[in-house]
Structures are given as C-alpha cells and as structure tokens.
Design a protein around this motif. Structure first.
Motif, PDB file in Angstrom:
ATOM      1  N   LYS A  97       0.700  -1.203  -0.022  1.00 37.15           N
ATOM      2  CA  LYS A  97      -0.014   0.145   0.290  1.00 37.15           C
ATOM      3  C   LYS A  97       0.973   1.341   0.177  1.00 37.15           C
ATOM      4  CE  LYS A  97      -4.042  -1.608   2.340  1.00 37.15           C
ATOM      5  NZ  LYS A  97      -5.151  -1.647   3.562  1.00 37.15           N
ATOM      6  N   ALA A  98       1.895   1.204   0.793  1.00 37.29           N
ATOM      7  CA  ALA A  98       2.901   2.408   0.896  1.00 37.29           C
ATOM      8  C   ALA A  98       3.538   2.480  -0.501  1.00 37.29           C
ATOM      9  CB  ALA A  98       3.778   2.255   1.986  1.00 37.29           C
ATOM     10  N   GLU A  99       4.023   1.501  -1.056  1.00 40.93           N
ATOM     11  CA  GLU A  99       4.669   1.588  -2.526  1.00 40.93           C
ATOM     12  C   GLU A  99       3.663   2.190  -3.447  1.00 40.93           C
ATOM     13  OE1 GLU A  99       6.166  -2.136  -3.414  1.00 40.93           O
ATOM     14  OE2 GLU A  99       7.648  -2.349  -2.111  1.00 40.93           O
ATOM     15  N   LYS A 100       2.545   1.668  -3.343  1.00 41.31           N
ATOM     16  CA  LYS A 100       1.501   2.150  -4.647  1.00 41.31           C
ATOM     17  C   LYS A 100       1.202   3.780  -4.211  1.00 41.31           C
ATOM     18  CE  LYS A 100      -1.130  -1.970  -5.301  1.00 41.31           C
ATOM     19  NZ  LYS A 100      -2.403  -2.767  -5.297  1.00 41.31           N
ATOM     20  N   ALA A 101       0.892   4.122  -2.791  1.00 40.37           N
ATOM     21  CA  ALA A 101       0.826   5.607  -2.647  1.00 40.37           C
ATOM     22  C   ALA A 101       1.908   6.498  -3.173  1.00 40.37           C
ATOM     23  CB  ALA A 101       0.635   5.692  -1.261  1.00 40.37           C
ATOM     24  N   GLU A 102       3.281   5.854  -2.819  1.00 39.69           N
ATOM     25  CA  GLU A 102       4.445   6.549  -3.130  1.00 39.69           C
ATOM     26  C   GLU A 102       4.329   6.515  -4.956  1.00 39.69           C
ATOM     27  OE1 GLU A 102       7.860   8.894  -2.990  1.00 39.69           O
ATOM     28  OE2 GLU A 102       6.681   7.877  -1.464  1.00 39.69           O
ATOM     29  N   LYS A 103       4.056   5.597  -5.721  1.00 45.54           N
ATOM     30  CA  LYS A 103       4.090   5.468  -7.193  1.00 45.54           C
ATOM     31  C   LYS A 103       3.111   6.472  -7.415  1.00 45.54           C
ATOM     32  CE  LYS A 103       5.829   0.963  -8.106  1.00 45.54           C
ATOM     33  NZ  LYS A 103       5.235  -0.378  -8.654  1.00 45.54           N
ATOM     34  N   LYS A 104       1.838   6.648  -7.032  1.00 43.08           N
ATOM     35  CA  LYS A 104       0.901   7.388  -7.428  1.00 43.08           C
ATOM     36  C   LYS A 104       1.209   9.013  -7.083  1.00 43.08           C
ATOM     37  CE  LYS A 104      -4.210   7.663  -6.791  1.00 43.08           C
ATOM     38  NZ  LYS A 104      -5.382   7.106  -6.016  1.00 43.08           N
ATOM     39  N   LYS A 105       2.001   9.234  -6.098  1.00 43.56           N
ATOM     40  CA  LYS A 105       2.376  10.420  -5.785  1.00 43.56           C
ATOM     41  C   LYS A 105       3.490  10.917  -6.537  1.00 43.56           C
ATOM     42  CE  LYS A 105       4.380  13.058  -1.862  1.00 43.56           C
ATOM     43  NZ  LYS A 105       5.207  13.136  -0.489  1.00 43.56           N
ATOM     44  N   LYS A 106       4.313   9.890  -6.980  1.00 39.60           N
ATOM     45  CA  LYS A 106       5.403  10.566  -8.162  1.00 39.60           C
ATOM     46  C   LYS A 106       4.716  10.620  -9.247  1.00 39.60           C
ATOM     47  CE  LYS A 106       9.148   8.102  -6.015  1.00 39.60           C
ATOM     48  NZ  LYS A 106      10.365   7.175  -6.263  1.00 39.60           N
ATOM     49  N   LYS A 107       3.807   9.758  -9.816  1.00 39.57           N
ATOM     50  CA  LYS A 107       3.174  10.000 -11.008  1.00 39.57           C
ATOM     51  C   LYS A 107       2.415  11.098 -11.160  1.00 39.57           C
ATOM     52  CE  LYS A 107      -0.090   7.579 -13.926  1.00 39.57           C
ATOM     53  NZ  LYS A 107      -0.913   6.359 -14.163  1.00 39.57           N
ATOM     54  N   LYS A 108       1.593  11.657 -10.166  1.00 35.24           N
ATOM     55  CA  LYS A 108       1.021  12.944  -9.933  1.00 35.24           C
ATOM     56  C   LYS A 108       1.840  13.937 -10.123  1.00 35.24           C
ATOM     57  CE  LYS A 108      -2.647  15.400  -7.541  1.00 35.24           C
ATOM     58  NZ  LYS A 108      -3.666  15.193  -6.254  1.00 35.24           N
ATOM     59  N   GLN A 109       2.995  13.960  -9.541  1.00 29.70           N
ATOM     60  CA  GLN A 109       4.140  14.746  -9.355  1.00 29.70           C
ATOM     61  C   GLN A 109       4.609  15.120 -10.755  1.00 29.70           C
ATOM     62  OE1 GLN A 109       7.483  14.040  -6.799  1.00 29.70           O
ATOM     63  NE2 GLN A 109       7.890  16.379  -6.525  1.00 29.70           N
ATOM     64  N   LYS A 110       4.781  14.021 -11.498  1.00 26.64           N
ATOM     65  CA  LYS A 110       5.679  14.080 -12.814  1.00 26.64           C
ATOM     66  C   LYS A 110       4.381  14.700 -13.587  1.00 26.64           C
ATOM     67  CE  LYS A 110       7.544  11.260 -16.141  1.00 26.64           C
ATOM     68  NZ  LYS A 110       8.127   9.769 -16.700  1.00 26.64           N
ATOM     69  N   GLN A 111       2.899  14.321 -13.591  1.00 27.76           N
ATOM     70  CA  GLN A 111       2.084  15.165 -14.264  1.00 27.76           C
ATOM     71  C   GLN A 111       1.859  16.511 -14.293  1.00 27.76           C
ATOM     72  OE1 GLN A 111      -1.598  12.881 -13.468  1.00 27.76           O
ATOM     73  NE2 GLN A 111      -1.148  11.443 -14.974  1.00 27.76           N
TER      74      GLN A 111
END
Length: 149
Positions: A97-111
């Motif tokens: 869950k923590a990894e998914k949240a981190e990936k989601k955060k990075k993806k959003k930041q990249k966008q």
C-alpha cells in the motif's frame, strides 16, 4: 541472504541448554536442534529475509523450557508458524500500500511537472511569435521608401 531466523536461535542456544535442568538437557538440545533446522530451511527458501520466524521459534523454545519446569503446555508449531505468516502477510500488504501510494504520488508530481512545462512552452511560443511579428513589422517599415516632402 543472511541467516536471519537461525541467527536469533544460535545466539541463545547455550543459555537455553544451561537453564534446563539436568534431566531435561537432552530434551531441550533436541528441541533446539529441531527449531534450528526449521529456521535454516526458512532462511534458505524464503524470498524475503525476516526475523519474525526466528523470534517466534525463540519464543517456542522459551515456552518449552517453561513446560519442562511448570508443565504449562506450549503453543503448537503449526499455530505459531500460521500466526507469523498472518503477521508477515499483513506487513507485506502495508508495504505494498505504501509503495502504491508513493508511485501514485510520483506519477501525480510528474504530471504536474509536465503540465507546467507545457504551459511554459506555450508562453515561450507566444513570446517568440510576438517577437517575430515585431521583427517582421520593423523590416517592412525599413523596406518602405521614405517620402520626401
């Protein structure tokens, strides 16, 4: 991989045997050898090294010593290992869950960064168009012949 489970049992092996009564030294030695065998198998075949199994095996040896002293029945090995597996799976779910949240955060930041870059590019393109238009107008004015009065 390092022997995580086995390490926790080996460190305490002599204290287990030393604490056992003379009558129970052979019993606890065999019990400890069996637990070390289980720990080495877990270390060998597990994908993720963890000391959770070693700690539970350590507790089981402690409980066995109490059993020899007081007669209090220890937990069955299957129940102990199942409890550790459940705890381990819960820990892995939390990590995922923590990894998914981190990936989601990075993806959003990249966008956000990409969208910000697009806006900067649009602003740059507009300013370049204005400058080129200004230059063209200036060239046209220079090309027009001046009238004499």
């Amino acid at each position: 991989l390092s022997p995580v489970c086995l390490g926790s049992l080996r460190r305490a092996a002599t204290s287990f045997i030393g604490r056992a009564g003379a009558k129970n030294k052979g019993r606890i030695s065999r019990y400890l050898a069996n637990k070390c065998s289980i720990a080495s198998r877990i270390d060998c075949f597990s994908d993720t090294p963890t000391d959770m199994f070693g700690k539970k095996l350590h507790e089981q040896v402690e409980d066995r010593l109490k059993f020899y002293e007081t007669g209090e029945a220890p937990m069955k090995n299957a129940d102990a290992m199942q409890a550790v597996l459940d705890e381990f799976e819960a820990m892995q779910r939390e990590e995922r869950k923590a990894e998914k949240a981190e990936k989601k955060k990075k993806k959003k930041q990249k966008q956000v960064e990409e969208n910000g870059d697009d806006e900067d590019k649009e602003n740059l393109d507009e300013s370049l168009k204005r400058k080129s238009e200004d230059i063209e107008e200036a060239e046209e004015e220079e090309e027009k012949p001046k009238r004499k009065k």
